[in-house]
Design an enzyme around this catalytic site. Structure first.
Site, PDB file in Angstrom:
ATOM      1  N   ARG A  52       0.862  -1.192   0.000  1.00 21.70           N
ATOM      2  CA  ARG A  52       0.000   0.000   0.000  1.00 21.70           C
ATOM      3  C   ARG A  52       0.891   1.231   0.000  1.00 21.70           C
ATOM      4  O   ARG A  52       2.114   1.121   0.151  1.00 21.70           O
ATOM      5  CB  ARG A  52      -1.029   0.002   1.142  1.00 21.70           C
ATOM      6  CG  ARG A  52      -0.681  -0.701   2.402  1.00 21.70           C
ATOM      7  CD  ARG A  52       0.256   0.031   3.324  1.00 21.70           C
ATOM      8  NE  ARG A  52      -0.009   1.433   3.393  1.00 21.70           N
ATOM      9  CZ  ARG A  52       0.905   2.348   3.534  1.00 21.70           C
ATOM     10  NH1 ARG A  52       2.174   2.019   3.621  1.00 21.70           N
ATOM     11  NH2 ARG A  52       0.592   3.629   3.598  1.00 21.70           N
ATOM     12  N   GLY A  53       0.249   2.390  -0.199  1.00 17.58           N
ATOM     13  CA  GLY A  53       1.021   3.609  -0.392  1.00 17.58           C
ATOM     14  C   GLY A  53       1.151   3.835  -1.888  1.00 17.58           C
ATOM     15  O   GLY A  53       1.527   2.917  -2.626  1.00 17.58           O
ATOM     16  N   ALA A  54       0.837   5.071  -2.322  1.00 13.45           N
ATOM     17  CA  ALA A  54       0.701   5.326  -3.763  1.00 13.45           C
ATOM     18  C   ALA A  54       1.919   4.894  -4.596  1.00 13.45           C
ATOM     19  O   ALA A  54       1.774   4.131  -5.564  1.00 13.45           O
ATOM     20  CB  ALA A  54       0.374   6.807  -3.980  1.00 13.45           C
ATOM     21  N   ARG A  89      -7.487  -0.777  -6.865  1.00 13.55           N
ATOM     22  CA  ARG A  89      -7.754   0.336  -5.942  1.00 13.55           C
ATOM     23  C   ARG A  89      -7.925   1.603  -6.782  1.00 13.55           C
ATOM     24  O   ARG A  89      -7.131   1.848  -7.693  1.00 13.55           O
ATOM     25  CB  ARG A  89      -6.611   0.512  -4.927  1.00 13.55           C
ATOM     26  CG  ARG A  89      -6.531  -0.642  -3.925  1.00 13.55           C
ATOM     27  CD  ARG A  89      -5.628  -0.314  -2.760  1.00 13.55           C
ATOM     28  NE  ARG A  89      -6.257   0.591  -1.808  1.00 13.55           N
ATOM     29  CZ  ARG A  89      -5.600   1.164  -0.796  1.00 13.55           C
ATOM     30  NH1 ARG A  89      -4.325   0.937  -0.622  1.00 13.55           N
ATOM     31  NH2 ARG A  89      -6.229   1.972   0.042  1.00 13.55           N
ATOM     32  N   GLN A 201      -2.276   2.675   9.807  1.00 13.71           N
ATOM     33  CA  GLN A 201      -0.965   2.715   9.137  1.00 13.71           C
ATOM     34  C   GLN A 201       0.061   3.477   9.979  1.00 13.71           C
ATOM     35  O   GLN A 201       1.252   3.184   9.921  1.00 13.71           O
ATOM     36  CB  GLN A 201      -1.089   3.387   7.752  1.00 13.71           C
ATOM     37  CG  GLN A 201      -1.792   2.555   6.710  1.00 13.71           C
ATOM     38  CD  GLN A 201      -3.268   2.896   6.626  1.00 13.71           C
ATOM     39  OE1 GLN A 201      -3.890   3.287   7.607  1.00 13.71           O
ATOM     40  NE2 GLN A 201      -3.844   2.735   5.449  1.00 13.71           N
ATOM     41  N   ASP A 242      -2.014  10.685  -2.339  1.00  8.22           N
ATOM     42  CA  ASP A 242      -2.347   9.582  -3.249  1.00  8.22           C
ATOM     43  C   ASP A 242      -2.688  10.091  -4.635  1.00  8.22           C
ATOM     44  O   ASP A 242      -2.576   9.358  -5.618  1.00  8.22           O
ATOM     45  CB  ASP A 242      -3.509   8.767  -2.683  1.00  8.22           C
ATOM     46  CG  ASP A 242      -3.034   7.978  -1.473  1.00  8.22           C
ATOM     47  OD1 ASP A 242      -3.066   8.532  -0.361  1.00  8.22           O
ATOM     48  OD2 ASP A 242      -2.580   6.832  -1.654  1.00  8.22           O
ATOM     49  N   ASN A 252      -5.451  12.496   0.116  1.00  6.41           N
ATOM     50  CA  ASN A 252      -4.590  11.635   0.938  1.00  6.41           C
ATOM     51  C   ASN A 252      -5.485  10.883   1.929  1.00  6.41           C
ATOM     52  O   ASN A 252      -6.712  11.061   1.964  1.00  6.41           O
ATOM     53  CB  ASN A 252      -3.526  12.482   1.652  1.00  6.41           C
ATOM     54  CG  ASN A 252      -2.430  11.638   2.275  1.00  6.41           C
ATOM     55  OD1 ASN A 252      -1.895  10.733   1.627  1.00  6.41           O
ATOM     56  ND2 ASN A 252      -2.114  11.878   3.530  1.00  6.41           N
ATOM     57  N   LYS A 253      -4.859  10.077   2.734  1.00  8.40           N
ATOM     58  CA  LYS A 253      -5.577   9.229   3.705  1.00  8.40           C
ATOM     59  C   LYS A 253      -6.605  10.032   4.501  1.00  8.40           C
ATOM     60  O   LYS A 253      -6.347  11.160   4.911  1.00  8.40           O
ATOM     61  CB  LYS A 253      -4.540   8.586   4.636  1.00  8.40           C
ATOM     62  CG  LYS A 253      -5.081   7.653   5.684  1.00  8.40           C
ATOM     63  CD  LYS A 253      -5.966   6.558   5.155  1.00  8.40           C
ATOM     64  CE  LYS A 253      -5.314   5.705   4.103  1.00  8.40           C
ATOM     65  NZ  LYS A 253      -6.272   4.840   3.372  1.00  8.40           N
TER      66      LYS A 253
HETATM   67  O1  MRU Z   1      -4.612   3.215   1.956  1.00 12.75           O
HETATM   68  P1  MRU Z   1      -3.129   3.382   1.861  1.00 12.75           P
HETATM   69  O2  MRU Z   1      -2.389   2.880   3.047  1.00 12.75           O
HETATM   70  O3  MRU Z   1      -2.579   2.865   0.554  1.00 12.75           O
HETATM   71  O4  MRU Z   1      -2.940   4.954   1.841  1.00 12.75           O
HETATM   72  C1  MRU Z   1      -1.651   5.498   1.829  1.00 12.75           C
HETATM   73  C2  MRU Z   1      -1.638   6.935   2.023  1.00 12.75           C
HETATM   74  O5  MRU Z   1      -2.646   7.584   2.115  1.00 12.75           O
HETATM   75  C3  MRU Z   1      -0.302   7.611   1.998  1.00 12.75           C
HETATM   76  O6  MRU Z   1      -0.306   8.721   2.834  1.00 12.75           O
HETATM   77  C4  MRU Z   1      -0.053   8.039   0.568  1.00 12.75           C
HETATM   78  O7  MRU Z   1      -0.038   6.946  -0.301  1.00 12.75           O
HETATM   79  C5  MRU Z   1       1.155   8.839   0.413  1.00 12.75           C
HETATM   80  S1  MRU Z   1       2.494   7.838   0.305  1.00 12.75           S
HETATM   81  C6  MRU Z   1       3.865   7.814   0.014  1.00 12.75           C
END
Ligand code: MRU
Length: 360
Positions: A52-54, A89, A201, A242, A252-253
């Site tokens: 996970r994470g963009a 996703r 996270q 993201d 973002n999250k």
């Molecule tokens: O749902 P996730 O854990 O994939 O979401 C991740 C985030 O929101 C991060 O803050 C985002 O990807 C920035 S990452 C380098």
């Protein structure tokens, strides 16, 4: 970055074209590596947040396309696989960006040349991500140094949300990269880590990776940030993204927006760190970003560590729950965007200048 003192990346490959990722659903209680051998396995890994994470999702999507070519190198089959990968996703734009890059490279190529080409492109995407995140760290470090100069010798307190560290990228991270560079420079840093319900996270990943690097950090519940800002305990906020639209709106999250509001009210800089692969140049408004709605069970349950295994336990009397996974912070709440090409204002004009730099 470091895992038990040994340097790692989130994705590794070997000469046999084996693709291995760190399984993030097992962290921090168990460090396990997962081989991705089929497109289905890669899609499941993205969907279930084993990765996970963009930027990390983008890198795995690039390798998922390699697996697609391995399974069937015909154009029809590649297109079908691309669709399945993109559907895993919806919010982080790096996923579609990486798949589209592969499609563009593969479309005019003979079937038997596709595997080598896609393999090389996936490797390039990973290397570029590492370089971009490192550069983000350097540009972000300069901003932290400015704040440090205003309070010589004192600890710099940074608030972050979710996990935008090396685990969310191939290496270095986005929001945490400047923090790692600041540590290397010897600056006294302390990080407030939002736990980031419902997937935690922050609690599970950010606190873990910061501690692994030896960075002083304190876990806070998601509602504590406003109070800490009001009472002078936060010098800056640093988060990832993201998807950022061409007018500077930052997705973002979930919960990021509330932190940005509190930062604005308290005159605290709110920086967003992102590689340019996270910018959606087509969308001109955050309202158009598809916001992932995840399963209600993530809110109705809490994950607990039982003998090294994370297990879901019920934690509410409620029978229904809503679970939007991301929110949009309007550009006017963002102090600046820290990218691998430099620091840019979050507005259409500045982002057009950034696009011109990227297109060169
Ligand atoms: O749902 P996730 O854990 O994939 O979401 C991740 C985030 O929101 C991060 O803050 C985002 O990807 C920035 S990452 C380098």
């Amino acid at each position: 970055m470091l895992l038990n003192g040994v340097s790692h990346r989130t994705i590794t490959v070997d000469s046999q074209q084996t693709i291995t990722i760190i399984d993030q659903t097992r962290l921090p209680f168990s460090i396990e590596w997962l081989k991705l051998e089929t497109v289905d396995a890669a899609c499941i890994a993205i969907k279930t947040m084993q990765v996970r994470g963009a930027p990390a999702i983008g890198a795995v999507a690039a390798y998922a396309m390699v697996l697609a070519v391995k399974e069937d190198a015909s154009w029809q089959a590649i297109l079908q696989a691309a669709q399945s990968i993109k559907a895993t996703r919806p919010t982080a734009v790096n996923l579609a960006w990486a798949v589209d890059k592969q499609l563009a490279a593969l479309c005019d190529v003979e079937d038997d040349l596709r595997l080598e080409l896609s393999w090389q492109l996936a490797a390039d995407i990973c290397e570029e991500d590492v370089a971009a995140c490192s550069a983000i760290g350097d540009y972000g470090l300069a901003l932290i140094e400015k704040i440090a100069a205003q309070k010589p010798g004192q600890t710099i307190n940074i608030l972050t949300h979710c996990n935008a560290g090396w685990l969310a990228t191939v290496d270095w991270g986005t929001a945490l990269s400047p923090i790692y560079k600041a540590q290397q420079k010897g600056l006294p840093i302390h990080v407030w880590v939002d736990e980031t319900r419902p997937r935690n996270q922050g609690a599970l990943l950010t606190a873990f990776e910061l501690s692994q690097q030896g960075i002083n950090n304190t876990l806070i519940c998601d509602n504590a940030g406003g109070h800490l800002m009001q009472t002078g305990q936060v010098d800056l906020c640093l988060v990832g993204s993201d998807r950022t639209t061409s007018n500077g709106n930052v997705c973002n999250k979930i919960g990021t927006y509330l932190k940005a509001l509190a930062a604005k009210d308290n005159n605290i800089p709110f920086y967003v760190a992102l590689p340019t692969s996270t910018i959606d140049w087509i969308l001109h408004s955050g309202n158009d970003i598809p916001i992932e709605e995840r399963d209600a069970s993530e809110v109705l349950n809490v994950m607990v560590n039982v003998d090294g295994e994370l297990q879901a336990l019920p934690m509410s009397a409620a029978t229904q729950a809503a679970n939007p996974a991301f929110d949009v912070t309007p550009a006017h709440l963002v102090t600046a965007l820290i990218t691998e090409k430099g620091v840019y204002a979050a507005n259409t004009e500045a982002l057009q200048r950034l696009k011109d730099v990227c297109d060169k």
